[in-house]
Design a protein around this motif. Structure first.
Motif, PDB file in Angstrom:
ATOM      1  N   LEU A  14      15.425 -41.927 -11.647  1.00 23.74           N
ATOM      2  CA  LEU A  14      14.636 -40.240 -11.027  1.00 23.74           C
ATOM      3  C   LEU A  14      13.574 -40.325  -9.504  1.00 23.74           C
ATOM      4  O   LEU A  14      13.282 -39.513  -9.540  1.00 23.74           O
ATOM      5  CB  LEU A  14      14.498 -39.445 -11.834  1.00 23.74           C
ATOM      6  N   ASN A  32       7.580 -34.035  -8.560  1.00 27.22           N
ATOM      7  CA  ASN A  32       9.414 -34.367  -9.250  1.00 27.22           C
ATOM      8  C   ASN A  32      10.500 -33.015  -9.715  1.00 27.22           C
ATOM      9  O   ASN A  32      10.118 -32.655 -10.827  1.00 27.22           O
ATOM     10  CB  ASN A  32      10.056 -35.841 -10.379  1.00 27.22           C
ATOM     11  N   PHE A  34      14.215 -33.668 -10.308  1.00 29.54           N
ATOM     12  CA  PHE A  34      15.624 -33.110 -11.252  1.00 29.54           C
ATOM     13  C   PHE A  34      15.126 -32.546 -12.431  1.00 29.54           C
ATOM     14  O   PHE A  34      14.734 -32.355 -12.768  1.00 29.54           O
ATOM     15  CB  PHE A  34      15.605 -35.519 -12.288  1.00 29.54           C
TER      16      PHE A  34
END
Length: 274
Positions: A14, A32, A34
């Motif tokens: 990821l 991030n 994700f």
């Protein structure tokens, strides 16, 4: 927990992110985007160290991901505000020994302190859990937060055979349809018995300090008690057991089962399995 490290497999890399804050049950990651999956395990790595965790649910806020209900498989990382690589991984538990058990139900077997129920039962008596889903400790189960007797009827068409079926549901039922609930429950029990387990164990709804909830739970439990007279299953009456010390076994909200309550329930369940 006894994880099988030799069978660890990467699911998805990821990328990198900043670990913003961390505690024994909470992780916040910046930078991030994700989408996490609570069915899997997460690995945070630097050049020298790796840390693994599972979680119950997550929140998105201001480009950060907040993991809640975290259980660390390893030690906690000590350093924050540094860059970690994030991986989603498959990390199974080692194969155990003992009879197979399917825990089937609604939020009472998956939400809040319920996450300790399967863990406590396994510590008290060796069992092998079966099911499509995994809880925060990676124990397979068939508990779905929104389950009703109607959805369970559909669900049990595909659940695996097991030595023991443990059921706890009723918190999402419509009291205007108690006859339907009774009919569904009778069919659920008959369908499970046709799979020829050693036992099917049904757990009643707990008592409550909230008068309305308490009366509602009594109505659901009356159906269970009536069916127990003519159907082949064993009953664990948490309403009676927890009423002996409701302040200990029910949380301060007066509705949900406490950590002590689930440990008591695990002990009662172990008596039926031994």
């Amino acid at each position: 927990m006894n994880f099988d490290w030799d069978k660890e497999k990467p699911i998805k890399d990821l990328g990198t992110a900043i670990l913003d804050s961390v505690s024994y049950n909470y992780v916040e990651i910046r930078n991030n985007n994700f989408k996490p999956n609570p069915q899997n395990t997460y690995k945070l790595s630097t050049k020298t160290d790796s840390y693994y965790f599972r979680y119950v649910y997550h929140l998105f806020k201001n480009a950060t991901i907040r993991f809640k209900g975290v259980e660390w498989i390893t030690d906690l990382p000590e350093s924050t505000d540094i860059e970690y690589n994030i991986e989603e991984v498959f990390l199974p538990l080692k194969d155990g020994t003992g009879p197979s058990v399917v825990t089937l139900g609604d939020r009472l077997l998956i939400e809040n302190e319920a996450k300790y129920y399967r863990k406590d039962l396994r510590n008290l008596f060796p069992v092998i859990y079966k099911g499509e889903y995994s809880d925060v400790f990676d124990f397979p189960n068939e508990a779905i937060k929104t389950n009703t007797s109607t959805s369970i009827l559909e669900q049990i068409k595909n659940i695996p055979k097991a030595d023991y079926y443990v059921l706890m549901y009723g918190s999402n039922e419509n009291l205007d349809s108690l006859e339907t609930f009774k009919k569904n429950t009778k069919e659920i029990l008959e369908t499970l018995q046709a799979k020829r387990p050693q036992k099917t164990i049904l757990i009643t709804l707990p008592p409550s300090n909230d008068t309305i909830v308490n009366q509602r739970n009594k109505q659901i439990n009356n159906v269970f008690l009536e069916l127990s007279k003519t159907n082949e299953f064993e009953l664990i009456d948490t309403f009676q057991i927890f009423s002996e010390n409701i302040d200990k076994y029910i949380r301060k909200d007066g509705i949900n089962i406490s950590r002590d309550g689930y440990y008591k329930l695990a002990k009662e369940t172990a008596k039926h399995i031994k």
